[in-house]
Scaffold this active site. Structure first.
Site, PDB file in Angstrom:
ATOM      1  N   LYS A  16       0.842  -1.214   0.000  1.00  0.00           N
ATOM      2  CA  LYS A  16       0.000   0.000   0.000  1.00  0.00           C
ATOM      3  C   LYS A  16       0.874   1.260   0.000  1.00  0.00           C
ATOM      4  O   LYS A  16       0.671   2.167  -0.796  1.00  0.00           O
ATOM      5  CB  LYS A  16      -0.925   0.021   1.238  1.00  0.00           C
ATOM      6  N   ARG A 161      11.100  -1.436  11.174  1.00  0.00           N
ATOM      7  CA  ARG A 161      10.032  -0.956  12.063  1.00  0.00           C
ATOM      8  C   ARG A 161       9.879  -1.896  13.255  1.00  0.00           C
ATOM      9  O   ARG A 161      10.006  -3.110  13.096  1.00  0.00           O
ATOM     10  CB  ARG A 161       8.708  -0.911  11.283  1.00  0.00           C
TER      11      ARG A 161
END
Ligand code: AP5
Length: 217
Positions: A16, A161
């Site tokens: 995305k 992350r």
């Protein structure tokens, strides 16, 4: 004036963010990622950041009310007047319904659903490296940086992350299948959703999305 809203749906790691950067640049509309907005709040240790940390760190969804206040504040800015692209929102039926209520008569929605199987997702997420300076995303398996841990675009440092750790990814995928996947039917029923094969190379995915957006006008 019509306000064009593009929604990118898809599980964690489906691409995305990768596609949103390209579409936003191509169409000249803002890319609004609720995940990025929350990460900015975490970085700045704001009150909202303190409230959402435990949810994000455990791979759970942030409660709808916190998401909606932040999102509607962002889309009320003048740069969103003619349209915007949503990445990672909506993620629950309640969020999708709240968005419907928030829109005005001149708003149109185009939803793109990126299909990628879970094994590929896990590989993509475990290999993701993001630049601390410019946010550009590399991948150790699919698009490795030329120099170890340095961004090809700006030479900034690359990092993993915190929520890309294996056990948290498992929870994010579980949450996706349970709470977000039902949105595919929600938008299909409104005849505004197109499925795209997100397993294709990023350039092919972008071309296929562009064709859909062109057709929708
Ligand atoms: P968020 O930041 O939205 O994360 P996510 O949805 O889990 O999606 P990702 O950012 O992990 O993946 P992506 O689909 O953008 O893939 P990418 O392009 O990076 O949300 C994080 C957290 O915030 C949530 O868990 C939740 O706690 C909270 N949150 C956010 N929004 C919320 C909301 N609305 N409600 C409640 N809570 C919310 O690609 C992944 C990797 O694959 C990269 O390395 C990339 O280079 C590579 N790649 C991409 N495309 C391809 C391709 N076609 N081929 C090969 N490699 C590819």
């Amino acid at each position: 004036m019509t306000q064009k809203i593009i929604i990118l749906l898809g599980p964690p790691g489906s691409g995305k963010g990768t596609q949103a950067v390209r579409i936003s640049k191509n169409l000249g509309i803002p890319h609004i990622s609720t995940g990025d907005l929350f990460r900015q709040h975490l970085k700045n240790n704001t009150d909202l950041g303190k409230k959402v940390r435990s949810y994000m760190d455990s791979g759970k969804l942030v409660p709808d009310t916190l998401v909606l206040d932040m999102l509607f504040d962002r889309v009320s800015k003048s740069d969103c007047r003619s349209g915007y692209l949503l990445d990672g929102f909506p993620r629950t039926l309640a969020q999708a319904e709240a968005l419907e209520k928030h829109l005005n008569k001149s708003s149109t929605i185009t939803a793109i659903n990126l299909n990628v199987n879970d094994d590929t997702l896990v590989k993509r997420i475990s290999g993701r490296l993001t630049c601390k300076a410019c946010g550009h995303v590399h991948n150790t398996f699919f698009s490795p940086p030329s120099k170890t841990n340095k961004c090809d675009k700006c030479q900034g440092d690359l990092f993993h992350r915190d929520d890309d750790e294996a056990s948290i990814v498992e929870e994010r995928l579980r949450v996706y299948h349970q709470q977000t996947a039902p949105l595919i039917k929600f938008y299909k029923d409104k005849s505004v959703l197109t499925d795209i094969n997100g397993e294709d190379p990023a350039d092919t995915v972008f071309n296929n999305i562009s064709k859909v957006l062109k057709k929708r006008g």
